[in-house]
Design a protein around this motif. Structure first.
Motif, PDB file in Angstrom:
ATOM      1  N   THR A 159       0.263  -0.558  -1.966  1.00 52.76           N
ATOM      2  CA  THR A 159      -0.084  -0.542  -3.561  1.00 52.76           C
ATOM      3  C   THR A 159       0.797  -1.269  -4.510  1.00 52.76           C
ATOM      4  O   THR A 159       0.637  -1.059  -5.024  1.00 52.76           O
ATOM      5  CB  THR A 159      -0.368   0.275  -4.137  1.00 52.76           C
ATOM      6  N   VAL A 160       2.332  -2.356  -3.667  1.00 53.11           N
ATOM      7  CA  VAL A 160       3.256  -3.450  -4.201  1.00 53.11           C
ATOM      8  C   VAL A 160       2.300  -4.551  -4.381  1.00 53.11           C
ATOM      9  O   VAL A 160       1.586  -4.986  -3.677  1.00 53.11           O
ATOM     10  CB  VAL A 160       4.202  -3.485  -3.823  1.00 53.11           C
ATOM     11  N   GLY A 161       1.489  -4.455  -5.883  1.00 58.45           N
ATOM     12  CA  GLY A 161       0.684  -5.810  -5.996  1.00 58.45           C
ATOM     13  C   GLY A 161       1.787  -5.940  -7.159  1.00 58.45           C
ATOM     14  O   GLY A 161       2.301  -5.674  -8.309  1.00 58.45           O
ATOM     15  N   PRO A 162       0.813  -7.125  -8.176  1.00 54.61           N
ATOM     16  CA  PRO A 162       0.931  -8.192  -9.441  1.00 54.61           C
ATOM     17  C   PRO A 162       0.852  -6.796 -10.510  1.00 54.61           C
ATOM     18  O   PRO A 162       2.138  -6.964 -10.862  1.00 54.61           O
ATOM     19  CB  PRO A 162       0.073  -8.829  -9.357  1.00 54.61           C
ATOM     20  N   LEU A 163       0.691  -5.648 -10.692  1.00 55.85           N
ATOM     21  CA  LEU A 163       0.361  -4.658 -12.187  1.00 55.85           C
ATOM     22  C   LEU A 163       1.814  -3.548 -10.935  1.00 55.85           C
ATOM     23  O   LEU A 163       2.409  -3.805 -12.476  1.00 55.85           O
ATOM     24  CB  LEU A 163      -0.614  -3.782 -11.212  1.00 55.85           C
ATOM     25  N   TYR A 164       2.080  -3.823  -9.974  1.00 58.43           N
ATOM     26  CA  TYR A 164       3.022  -2.862  -9.907  1.00 58.43           C
ATOM     27  C   TYR A 164       4.474  -3.846 -10.523  1.00 58.43           C
ATOM     28  O   TYR A 164       4.803  -2.641 -10.705  1.00 58.43           O
ATOM     29  CB  TYR A 164       3.027  -2.415  -8.832  1.00 58.43           C
ATOM     30  N   LYS A 165       4.568  -5.334  -9.831  1.00 61.19           N
ATOM     31  CA  LYS A 165       5.776  -5.780 -10.746  1.00 61.19           C
ATOM     32  C   LYS A 165       5.605  -6.093 -11.732  1.00 61.19           C
ATOM     33  O   LYS A 165       6.820  -6.052 -11.935  1.00 61.19           O
ATOM     34  CB  LYS A 165       4.616  -6.668  -9.642  1.00 61.19           C
ATOM     35  N   LEU A 166       4.492  -6.141 -12.434  1.00 65.31           N
ATOM     36  CA  LEU A 166       4.576  -6.211 -13.757  1.00 65.31           C
ATOM     37  C   LEU A 166       5.150  -5.472 -14.414  1.00 65.31           C
ATOM     38  O   LEU A 166       5.533  -5.228 -15.752  1.00 65.31           O
ATOM     39  CB  LEU A 166       2.578  -6.400 -14.002  1.00 65.31           C
ATOM     40  N   LEU A 167       4.090  -3.813 -14.395  1.00 68.32           N
ATOM     41  CA  LEU A 167       5.014  -3.086 -14.503  1.00 68.32           C
ATOM     42  C   LEU A 167       7.152  -2.467 -14.904  1.00 68.32           C
ATOM     43  O   LEU A 167       7.284  -2.699 -15.392  1.00 68.32           O
ATOM     44  CB  LEU A 167       4.284  -1.191 -14.168  1.00 68.32           C
ATOM     45  N   VAL A 225      -1.834  -3.082  16.125  1.00 65.58           N
ATOM     46  CA  VAL A 225      -2.652  -2.493  14.887  1.00 65.58           C
ATOM     47  C   VAL A 225      -0.953  -2.254  14.637  1.00 65.58           C
ATOM     48  O   VAL A 225      -1.182  -2.960  13.145  1.00 65.58           O
ATOM     49  CB  VAL A 225      -3.451  -1.937  14.341  1.00 65.58           C
ATOM     50  N   ASP A 226      -0.316  -1.308  14.994  1.00 67.60           N
ATOM     51  CA  ASP A 226       1.022  -0.587  14.279  1.00 67.60           C
ATOM     52  C   ASP A 226       1.334  -1.720  14.274  1.00 67.60           C
ATOM     53  O   ASP A 226       3.094  -1.530  13.671  1.00 67.60           O
ATOM     54  CB  ASP A 226       0.812   0.630  15.041  1.00 67.60           C
ATOM     55  N   LEU A 239      -3.980  -0.780   6.381  1.00 67.55           N
ATOM     56  CA  LEU A 239      -4.331  -0.841   8.023  1.00 67.55           C
ATOM     57  C   LEU A 239      -3.606  -0.259   9.044  1.00 67.55           C
ATOM     58  O   LEU A 239      -4.624  -0.204   9.616  1.00 67.55           O
ATOM     59  CB  LEU A 239      -3.436  -2.435   7.807  1.00 67.55           C
ATOM     60  N   GLU A 240      -2.691   0.414   8.497  1.00 70.53           N
ATOM     61  CA  GLU A 240      -2.373   1.264  10.191  1.00 70.53           C
ATOM     62  C   GLU A 240      -2.945   2.725   9.838  1.00 70.53           C
ATOM     63  O   GLU A 240      -3.938   3.232  10.658  1.00 70.53           O
ATOM     64  CB  GLU A 240      -1.235   1.749  10.011  1.00 70.53           C
ATOM     65  N   LYS A 241      -3.639   3.429   8.658  1.00 67.56           N
ATOM     66  CA  LYS A 241      -4.403   4.050   8.505  1.00 67.56           C
ATOM     67  C   LYS A 241      -5.876   4.112   8.304  1.00 67.56           C
ATOM     68  O   LYS A 241      -6.256   5.094   8.709  1.00 67.56           O
ATOM     69  CB  LYS A 241      -4.379   4.477   6.644  1.00 67.56           C
ATOM     70  N   GLY A 242      -6.406   2.727   7.911  1.00 68.25           N
ATOM     71  CA  GLY A 242      -7.886   2.516   8.422  1.00 68.25           C
ATOM     72  C   GLY A 242      -7.796   2.295   9.722  1.00 68.25           C
ATOM     73  O   GLY A 242      -9.255   2.896  10.131  1.00 68.25           O
ATOM     74  N   SER A 243      -7.342   1.961  10.268  1.00 70.90           N
ATOM     75  CA  SER A 243      -7.368   1.583  12.002  1.00 70.90           C
ATOM     76  C   SER A 243      -7.400   2.834  12.929  1.00 70.90           C
ATOM     77  O   SER A 243      -8.683   3.211  13.224  1.00 70.90           O
ATOM     78  CB  SER A 243      -5.797   1.012  12.113  1.00 70.90           C
ATOM     79  N   LEU A 244      -6.514   3.844  12.386  1.00 70.77           N
ATOM     80  CA  LEU A 244      -6.650   4.947  12.689  1.00 70.77           C
ATOM     81  C   LEU A 244      -7.648   6.037  12.516  1.00 70.77           C
ATOM     82  O   LEU A 244      -8.219   6.536  13.617  1.00 70.77           O
ATOM     83  CB  LEU A 244      -5.550   5.945  12.664  1.00 70.77           C
ATOM     84  N   LEU A 265       4.596  -7.986  12.740  1.00 68.21           N
ATOM     85  CA  LEU A 265       4.218  -9.038  12.460  1.00 68.21           C
ATOM     86  C   LEU A 265       4.488  -9.655  11.127  1.00 68.21           C
ATOM     87  O   LEU A 265       4.451 -10.722  10.461  1.00 68.21           O
ATOM     88  CB  LEU A 265       3.518  -9.574  13.270  1.00 68.21           C
ATOM     89  N   LEU A 266       3.907  -8.884  10.030  1.00 64.08           N
ATOM     90  CA  LEU A 266       3.093  -8.401   8.929  1.00 64.08           C
ATOM     91  C   LEU A 266       4.222  -9.220   7.958  1.00 64.08           C
ATOM     92  O   LEU A 266       5.502  -8.622   8.033  1.00 64.08           O
ATOM     93  CB  LEU A 266       2.833  -8.090   8.598  1.00 64.08           C
ATOM     94  N   PRO A 267       4.646  -9.727   7.449  1.00 67.82           N
ATOM     95  CA  PRO A 267       5.636  -9.770   5.831  1.00 67.82           C
ATOM     96  C   PRO A 267       6.229  -8.703   5.136  1.00 67.82           C
ATOM     97  O   PRO A 267       6.945  -8.397   5.040  1.00 67.82           O
ATOM     98  CB  PRO A 267       5.075 -11.348   4.947  1.00 67.82           C
ATOM     99  N   GLN A 268       5.081  -7.320   5.534  1.00 64.12           N
ATOM    100  CA  GLN A 268       5.251  -6.435   4.199  1.00 64.12           C
ATOM    101  C   GLN A 268       4.359  -5.699   4.981  1.00 64.12           C
ATOM    102  O   GLN A 268       3.394  -5.863   5.395  1.00 64.12           O
ATOM    103  CB  GLN A 268       4.581  -6.521   3.013  1.00 64.12           C
ATOM    104  N   ARG A 269       5.266  -4.571   5.677  1.00 62.73           N
ATOM    105  CA  ARG A 269       4.088  -3.783   6.568  1.00 62.73           C
ATOM    106  C   ARG A 269       2.805  -2.778   4.738  1.00 62.73           C
ATOM    107  O   ARG A 269       2.807  -3.172   3.871  1.00 62.73           O
ATOM    108  CB  ARG A 269       5.145  -2.103   6.601  1.00 62.73           C
TER     109      ARG A 269
END
Length: 301
Positions: free
Chosen positions: A273-281, A112-113, A127-132, A119-123
């Motif tokens: 947490t970089v999502g649409p809301l963060y980009k809008l801000l 998963v790490d 997912l890492e913390k949840g898996s651990l 492999l993912l487009p963005q880290r």
């Protein structure tokens, strides 16, 4: 894992991982910056640049987990079978199957790490913390049933190990909402060091006592000294963390003073947490700054 080597090897891996994390966290605390991503080295260029971008921690988990899986399977003479051929059939080697499950969890967590960081487009930190965290949830369930037939010295050792796993599970759960809080990362590092050193201590107590004589389950003084040794491990690991922080601080102040001016120019530790809301801000802040600059230019003219 029911051997001396089976306790020492996982303990050494946890100690090395804890020492590595303590250096990373100490550096972040010294610079008063967000936790850097140790798997990314943007300054490395050339043909070896891709190797530096690999998630070394994830690869190490995969390699160590695979080695321990092979070792656990080959420790059983005749193979690690699940059930015998008697009527009615019964399950075989319950503790060995639990050890195998633990090592498979370690390998999957490494996968998963690597997937998140390479492999993912963005880290995806969540997912890492949840898996651990999920790994330690399952580990706690396995350990609670692992001590059902244990008594005396072995039971006391595993109870203290369960305490460490439970505390680490709580810390990892809280980190799902605050992944780069320095206090939690420091506690997590300390608990990893404690697990590693205590596993090594358990190997010596159960299989290779220093005195050459086995510990006595019916001797209350032996059981009391198990807890005493555990408290000594707490003090030693705390002093180890303090020493690493002091050495790192001295090194970066005396021998690497140029790093103070750099701050966090390296690869940042991104949250998920970089999502649409963060980009809008970000766009709103940028438009506001452009508007202020335009008003200043008109007033000056």
């Amino acid at each position: 894992m029911g051997t001396f080597i089976g306790h020492v090897y996982p303990g050494l891996f946890l100690i090395l991982y804890g020492l590595y994390q303590s250096v990373v966290v100490s550096k972040a605390v010294i610079f008063k910056d967000s936790l850097p991503d140790p798997s990314c080295h943007p300054r490395k260029k050339g043909r070896w640049a891709r190797l530096w971008k690999i998630c070394h921690g994830g690869v190490l988990k995969m390699v160590i987990g695979s080695i321990l899986i092979v070792y656990e399977i080959h420790c059983i003479k005749g193979g690690l079978i699940l059930m015998n051929r008697l009527l009615p059939p019964t399950f075989m080697y319950p503790k060995e199957w639990q050890h195998l499950t633990m090592f498979i969890l370690l390998t999957l967590n490494g996968c998963v790490d690597v997937m998140s960081k390479n492999l993912l487009p963005q880290r995806c930190v969540l997912l890492e913390k949840g898996s651990l965290a999920l790994t330690f949830y399952v580990l706690l369930l396995l350990l609670t049933s692992h001590v059902q037939d244990s008594t005396g010295i072995e039971f006391q050792i595993h109870c203290l190990l369960i305490l460490l796993v439970f505390l680490l599970m709580l810390v990892l759960t809280v980190e799902l909402w605050t992944p780069d809080t320095f206090h939690l990362l420091l506690i997590e590092t300390f608990l990893f060091l404690m697990m590693g050193s205590w596993l090594i201590q358990a190997g010596f107590i159960l299989y290779k006592p220093v005195t050459g004589y086995p510990w006595q389950d019916d001797d209350i003084s032996d059981i009391m000294f198990i807890t005493t040794f555990f408290c000594w491990h707490v003090m030693i690991n705390a002093l180890c963390l303090l020493g690493i922080y002091g050495i790192s601080s001295l090194w970066h102040r005396c021998y690497r003073p140029s790093l103070k001016l750099m701050g966090s120019k390296g690869a940042p530790y991104h949250k998920d947490t970089v999502g649409p809301l963060y980009k809008l801000l970000q766009e709103v802040e940028q438009s506001e700054s452009e508007g202020q600059a335009l008003l200043l230019s008109e007033s000056s003219s």
